[in-house]
Design a protein around this motif. Structure first.
Motif: not given
Length: 457
Positions: A372-388
């Protein structure tokens, strides 16, 4: 390589950096040269040229379909297409001849933690007889702070060797850095690298300008205007911080310990007016219950000293194992935001892999429907995460994505990122420019800067 010169000009927080390298082949036969330039992820390459036998050849920057950055086309001289943050050069140089290679890249400096930072990456792969960095800053208002960082590779810093300030007056500053051959070798040894490889790191300069009026600064040039807005005069708004943390098997060992260390520090810095919720996920998810056994039900706590103390015990006891049920964890976390409807919700999700309970497209669709109104911040820990995927998740929900690089300072990286988003000052900010398109943002944090540019109609 006989010389390597970096020349940066920063005007109204917009940086143009020209890199010029001279390569000499003293051999009696042709030689193949390979070297790589590292440029910022947000930079755009605007000019590439080679000067051979007094003749200059240019490569035209193009934008490839599906990319958000400009990349130069390959040429017969052997210039490779830019890949991520690297620009590779491969060329065969005739006997007893030289070539001058020049590359210009541009970037808009971002304001983080109340300062603008410009980095110059230096990784020539050898000791360079003449290595020079020149940085000139021209701002329409007074430069109030100027900080020269030691040369570093993010793990080790050569604290005794820094750039020199040649000028700092009003809105102008000039910095120069000319490490000698001996200093380049010393720094390589300090960084525990091959001394013959020379420098491998970056030089950074941070600065700030005179605080503008509450509505920001507006500059006009050639029928364009640019509006800089950075809130500084308001008190922090209480927030509801939701942490969605990956504790799957791939987080075992050093990663889970670094996550614990960072979370302990973050919890200790919550304000007493804040609330927090912690969701762990692996093959399934669970929500911290500070009064008993963790459950699937939402639990939100005021950041009082006793609650923080209980949460610290939970943080230190986290263990890694299992799969990555990110979809279910995000859905539950978003439902928990309704428990504190009067507070600004900030959701921080950290993962080092890819979800095992749903596809990326399904997760994005589910989050869009539930948020509804939540800002989401994504952290990719290392290169194994799907950063896209994490980038789409954050930018589609009012936040931003960031890579946490694996290394000794990973915990500090986590703390620094959270610090940059943890102090909301304003909500639902919008600017009206008459007949032109309005600009708005949901939340402005301490150190945040909104930049809007338009062409006068």
């Amino acid at each position: 390589m006989t010389s390597l010169i970096f020349d940066s000009l920063i005007q109204t927080r917009y940086a143009r950096t020209k890199v010029s390298s001279t390569v000499q082949n003293d051999a009696s036969s042709p030689r193949l040269f390979n070297f790589t330039f590292v440029i910022p992820e947000t930079a755009v390459v605007s000019t590439v040229s080679l000067t051979l036998n007094g003749v200059q050849y240019f490569s035209r920057p193009i934008q490839k379909e599906g990319q958000v950055i400009n990349t130069p086309t390959p040429t017969s001289a052997g210039i490779s297409v830019r890949d991520a943050t690297q620009f590779g050069v491969r060329l065969t140089l005739a006997a007893r001849s030289n070539v001058v290679f020049s590359l210009t890249y541009e970037e808009l400096l971002t304001k983080q933690m109340s300062e603008y930072t410009h980095k110059v990456h230096i990784s020539p792969g050898q000791v360079v007889p003449h290595l020079e960095v020149r940085i000139r800053i021209t701002e329409p208002t007074e430069i109030t702070a100027l900080d020269l960082k030691p040369f570093t590779n993010d793990i080790t810093s050569a604290s005794a060797i820094k750039a020199s300030i040649l000028k700092w007056s009003g809105g102008e500053a000039e910095v120069q850095y000319i490490p000698t051959v001996t200093e380049q070798i010393q720094m390589a040894e300090l960084f525990q690298e091959n001394p013959e490889a020379g420098l491998n790191g970056y030089l950074a300069i941070s600065y700030d300008v005179l605080s503008p009026a509450p509505a920001g600064q507006l500059f006009v040039h050639n029928n364009y205007f640019v509006h800089f807005f950075s809130p500084t005069l308001w008190s922090a708004i209480p927030k509801h911080a939701l942490f969605v943390l990956d504790v799957s098997g791939s987080m075992s060992g050093v990663k889970i310990q670094q996550l614990k260390d960072a979370l302990v520090s973050i919890l200790n810095h919550l304000d007493a007016s804040d609330s927090f919720t912690v969701v762990e996920f692996s093959s399934s998810y669970k929500i911290w219950d500070l009064d008993g056994t963790d459950t699937l039900n939402c639990h939100t706590y005021q950041a009082t000293s006793d609650r923080i103390s209980a949460a610290l015990s939970k943080a230190r006891a986290m263990q890694a194992g299992g799969g990555t049920s990110l979809n279910a964890a995000l859905q539950k976390a978003l439902k928990c935001t309704s428990l504190q409807s009067k507070l600004d919700p900030i959701l921080v999700v950290l993962t080092d892999g890819q979800a095992t309970d749903a596809s990326s497209s399904t997760i994005l669709a589910n989050v869009k429907a539930a948020n509804v109104n939540t800002n989401i911040y994504s952290l990719a820990f290392g290169r194994g995460a799907d950063f896209n995927f994490l980038h789409s998740l954050a930018h589609g929900n009012g936040g931003k994505a960031h890579i946490i690089y694996e290394g000794k300072d990973a915990a500090q990286q986590l703390e620094d990122f959270y610090s940059s988003i943890s102090t909301p000052l304003l909500m639902d900010v919008s600017f009206n420019y008459g007949d032109m398109v309005d600009v708005s943002t949901k939340t402005c944090h301490c150190g945040f800067r909104l930049v809007s540019s338009r062409l006068f109609q």
